[in-house]
Motif scaffolding. Structure first.
Motif, PDB file in Angstrom:
ATOM      1  N   GLN A   1       6.505   7.637  -9.431  1.00  0.00           N
ATOM      2  CA  GLN A   1       6.244   8.705  -8.248  1.00  0.00           C
ATOM      3  C   GLN A   1       7.533   8.970  -7.405  1.00  0.00           C
ATOM      4  N   GLN A   2       8.659   8.434  -8.235  1.00  0.00           N
ATOM      5  CA  GLN A   2       9.921   8.881  -7.363  1.00  0.00           C
ATOM      6  C   GLN A   2      10.028   8.472  -5.727  1.00  0.00           C
ATOM      7  N   GLY A   3       9.376   7.262  -5.635  1.00  0.00           N
ATOM      8  CA  GLY A   3       9.351   6.631  -4.114  1.00  0.00           C
ATOM      9  C   GLY A   3       8.370   6.929  -3.263  1.00  0.00           C
ATOM     10  N   ARG A   4       7.738   7.952  -3.645  1.00  0.00           N
ATOM     11  CA  ARG A   4       6.518   8.558  -2.814  1.00  0.00           C
ATOM     12  C   ARG A   4       5.296   7.791  -2.858  1.00  0.00           C
ATOM     13  N   ASN A   5       4.361   8.084  -2.122  1.00  0.00           N
ATOM     14  CA  ASN A   5       3.042   7.460  -1.916  1.00  0.00           C
ATOM     15  C   ASN A   5       3.072   5.933  -1.791  1.00  0.00           C
ATOM     16  N   PHE A   6       4.002   5.369  -0.915  1.00  0.00           N
ATOM     17  CA  PHE A   6       3.947   3.956  -0.630  1.00  0.00           C
ATOM     18  C   PHE A   6       2.528   3.243  -0.499  1.00  0.00           C
ATOM     19  N   SER A   7       1.644   3.945   0.316  1.00  0.00           N
ATOM     20  CA  SER A   7       0.331   3.242   0.499  1.00  0.00           C
ATOM     21  C   SER A   7      -0.444   3.109  -0.704  1.00  0.00           C
ATOM     22  N   LEU A   8      -0.546   4.154  -1.565  1.00  0.00           N
ATOM     23  CA  LEU A   8      -1.097   4.240  -2.677  1.00  0.00           C
ATOM     24  C   LEU A   8      -0.810   3.150  -3.649  1.00  0.00           C
ATOM     25  N   ARG A   9       0.557   3.062  -3.841  1.00  0.00           N
ATOM     26  CA  ARG A   9       1.444   1.990  -4.733  1.00  0.00           C
ATOM     27  C   ARG A   9       0.791   0.751  -4.008  1.00  0.00           C
ATOM     28  N   ALA A  10       0.764   0.198  -2.862  1.00  0.00           N
ATOM     29  CA  ALA A  10       0.632  -0.985  -2.221  1.00  0.00           C
ATOM     30  C   ALA A  10      -0.794  -1.245  -2.388  1.00  0.00           C
ATOM     31  N   ILE A  11      -1.885  -0.384  -2.336  1.00  0.00           N
ATOM     32  CA  ILE A  11      -3.230  -0.780  -2.564  1.00  0.00           C
ATOM     33  C   ILE A  11      -3.427  -0.788  -3.892  1.00  0.00           C
ATOM     34  N   ALA A  12      -2.986   0.059  -5.016  1.00  0.00           N
ATOM     35  CA  ALA A  12      -3.099  -0.093  -6.440  1.00  0.00           C
ATOM     36  C   ALA A  12      -2.621  -1.516  -6.940  1.00  0.00           C
ATOM     37  N   SER A  13      -1.277  -1.671  -6.421  1.00  0.00           N
ATOM     38  CA  SER A  13      -0.625  -2.968  -6.988  1.00  0.00           C
ATOM     39  C   SER A  13      -1.490  -4.173  -6.557  1.00  0.00           C
ATOM     40  N   THR A  14      -2.031  -4.365  -5.348  1.00  0.00           N
ATOM     41  CA  THR A  14      -2.831  -5.349  -4.900  1.00  0.00           C
ATOM     42  C   THR A  14      -4.318  -5.489  -5.541  1.00  0.00           C
ATOM     43  N   LEU A  15      -4.702  -4.425  -5.824  1.00  0.00           N
ATOM     44  CA  LEU A  15      -5.957  -4.484  -6.567  1.00  0.00           C
ATOM     45  C   LEU A  15      -5.716  -4.890  -8.042  1.00  0.00           C
ATOM     46  N   TRP A  16      -4.532  -4.624  -8.646  1.00  0.00           N
ATOM     47  CA  TRP A  16      -4.184  -5.180  -9.988  1.00  0.00           C
ATOM     48  C   TRP A  16      -3.887  -6.500  -9.808  1.00  0.00           C
ATOM     49  N   GLY A  17      -3.051  -7.107  -9.012  1.00  0.00           N
ATOM     50  CA  GLY A  17      -2.473  -8.244  -8.872  1.00  0.00           C
ATOM     51  C   GLY A  17      -3.680  -9.509  -8.420  1.00  0.00           C
ATOM     52  N   GLU A  18      -4.620  -9.050  -7.317  1.00  0.00           N
ATOM     53  CA  GLU A  18      -5.911  -9.525  -6.825  1.00  0.00           C
ATOM     54  C   GLU A  18      -6.926  -9.864  -7.930  1.00  0.00           C
ATOM     55  N   GLY A  19      -6.898  -8.596  -8.753  1.00  0.00           N
ATOM     56  CA  GLY A  19      -7.835  -8.818  -9.869  1.00  0.00           C
ATOM     57  C   GLY A  19      -7.467  -9.873 -10.849  1.00  0.00           C
ATOM     58  N   ALA A  20      -6.072  -9.543 -11.208  1.00  0.00           N
ATOM     59  CA  ALA A  20      -5.678 -10.735 -12.432  1.00  0.00           C
ATOM     60  C   ALA A  20      -5.804 -11.994 -11.588  1.00  0.00           C
ATOM     61  N   ASP A  21      -5.489 -12.204 -10.499  1.00  0.00           N
ATOM     62  CA  ASP A  21      -5.470 -13.645  -9.817  1.00  0.00           C
ATOM     63  C   ASP A  21      -6.801 -14.326  -9.796  1.00  0.00           C
ATOM     64  N   SER A  22      -7.821 -13.340  -9.593  1.00  0.00           N
ATOM     65  CA  SER A  22      -9.217 -13.791  -9.507  1.00  0.00           C
ATOM     66  C   SER A  22      -9.761 -14.176 -10.905  1.00  0.00           C
ATOM     67  N   LEU A  23      -9.420 -13.265 -11.947  1.00  0.00           N
ATOM     68  CA  LEU A  23      -9.870 -13.411 -13.308  1.00  0.00           C
ATOM     69  C   LEU A  23      -9.539 -14.829 -13.753  1.00  0.00           C
ATOM     70  N   ILE A  24      -8.319 -15.419 -13.439  1.00  0.00           N
ATOM     71  CA  ILE A  24      -7.663 -16.280 -13.759  1.00  0.00           C
ATOM     72  C   ILE A  24      -8.203 -17.758 -13.175  1.00  0.00           C
ATOM     73  N   PHE A  25      -7.889 -17.497 -11.822  1.00  0.00           N
ATOM     74  CA  PHE A  25      -8.445 -18.673 -10.958  1.00  0.00           C
ATOM     75  C   PHE A  25      -9.849 -19.103 -10.912  1.00  0.00           C
ATOM     76  N   PHE A  26     -10.830 -18.078 -10.528  1.00  0.00           N
ATOM     77  CA  PHE A  26     -12.266 -18.794 -10.541  1.00  0.00           C
ATOM     78  C   PHE A  26     -12.775 -19.359 -11.831  1.00  0.00           C
ATOM     79  N   PRO A  27     -12.595 -18.670 -12.950  1.00  0.00           N
ATOM     80  CA  PRO A  27     -13.201 -19.289 -14.167  1.00  0.00           C
ATOM     81  C   PRO A  27     -12.596 -20.490 -14.592  1.00  0.00           C
ATOM     82  N   ILE A  28     -11.113 -20.777 -14.160  1.00  0.00           N
ATOM     83  CA  ILE A  28     -10.486 -22.034 -14.846  1.00  0.00           C
ATOM     84  C   ILE A  28     -10.912 -23.100 -13.713  1.00  0.00           C
ATOM     85  N   ALA A  29     -11.201 -22.912 -12.440  1.00  0.00           N
ATOM     86  CA  ALA A  29     -11.431 -23.795 -11.148  1.00  0.00           C
ATOM     87  C   ALA A  29     -12.879 -24.068 -11.282  1.00  0.00           C
ATOM     88  N   PHE A  30     -13.780 -23.139 -11.558  1.00  0.00           N
ATOM     89  CA  PHE A  30     -15.159 -23.437 -11.068  1.00  0.00           C
ATOM     90  C   PHE A  30     -16.354 -23.177 -12.205  1.00  0.00           C
TER      91      PHE A  30
END
Length: 229
Positions: free
Chosen positions: A139-168
């Motif tokens: 995106q050539q440096g544009r849309n920081f807000s969109l990138r921040a939200i999208a990356s968090t969704l992917w990151g938190e999704g991966a985090d939860s998919l690993i943590f909760f099944p293994i832990a609980f």
């Protein structure tokens, strides 16, 4: 833009904050909060901040230095958990016997929870940084807000998919486990959205004082290549 190989005060402070948030979130996980019908761990108070800092570091200094910070935070967290386990194993003084169960409850992190936490943090953080980095180039440096939200969704999704099944898995019914995972992802992403005005200002300020705005081109996204700065 050429990426500097040295580190600055701003970079150091953000790295320390990210590490502190990670360690604090593990300790706060021992308390369950109740909001009406919903429950979540107290780690939600500070763990999302680590993803916001991840976004800031990746946006300003690029994936290479974000990779360094992720591994540094992981190592510091590992040291704290290891020392906590050692302290739990050592004999307590006679006058400390009544307080020992409370100490052990906080610092005696179960091996299953520890493994889940370590794997989830590494995976989620690297996914977050990868998405942020790739989207910035495309995106050539544009849309920081969109990138921040999208990356968090992917990151938190991966985090939860690993943590909760293994832990609980086996401890919490699967339908409830899925609800808990979804709630954690939504809550932490909402945290990111609410904090976006502050995040944007911090990124702009740091870019200005640092005089750098790295675009990740011609690099390896291999998480293990820590020596590449």
């Amino acid at each position: 833009m050429i990426q500097r190989k040295n580190v600055s005060v701003s970079f150091m402070i953000m790295g320390i904050l990210l590490t502190t948030c990670l360690i604090a979130s593990n300790l706060l996980e021992t308390k369950i909060l109740q909001f009406g019908r919903f429950t979540m761990t107290a780690g939600v108070l500070c763990f999302p901040i680590s993803y916001i800092l991840n976004d800031c570091i990746c946006e300003v200094w690029g994936y290479r230095k974000t990779r360094l910070i992720i591994w540094t935070a992981f190592l510091m967290n590992f040291i704290v958990v290891t020392l906590g386990q050692l302290a739990v194993m050592l004999p307590a003084a006679d006058y400390w016997k009544e307080s020992e169960p409370h100490f052990n409850f906080v610092f005696g992190l179960a091996p299953r929870i520890a493994v889940a936490s370590f794997l989830a943090f590494l995976t989620g953080s690297f996914v977050n940084a990868y998405v942020m980095s790739r989207m910035k180039v495309r995106q050539q440096g544009r849309n920081f807000s969109l990138r921040a939200i999208a990356s968090t969704l992917w990151g938190e999704g991966a985090d939860s998919l690993i943590f909760f099944p293994i832990a609980f898995y086996g401890l919490i019914p699967i339908p409830d486990l899925l609800k808990l995972m979804a709630l954690q992802v939504c809550t932490k992403t909402a945290y990111e959205v609410v904090m976006l005005p502050v995040t944007i200002r911090v990124v702009r300020f740091v870019k200005k004082i640092e005089g750098t705005d790295v675009y990740d081109t011609d690099l390896s996204y291999n998480p293990l290549k820590i020596q590449e700065l």
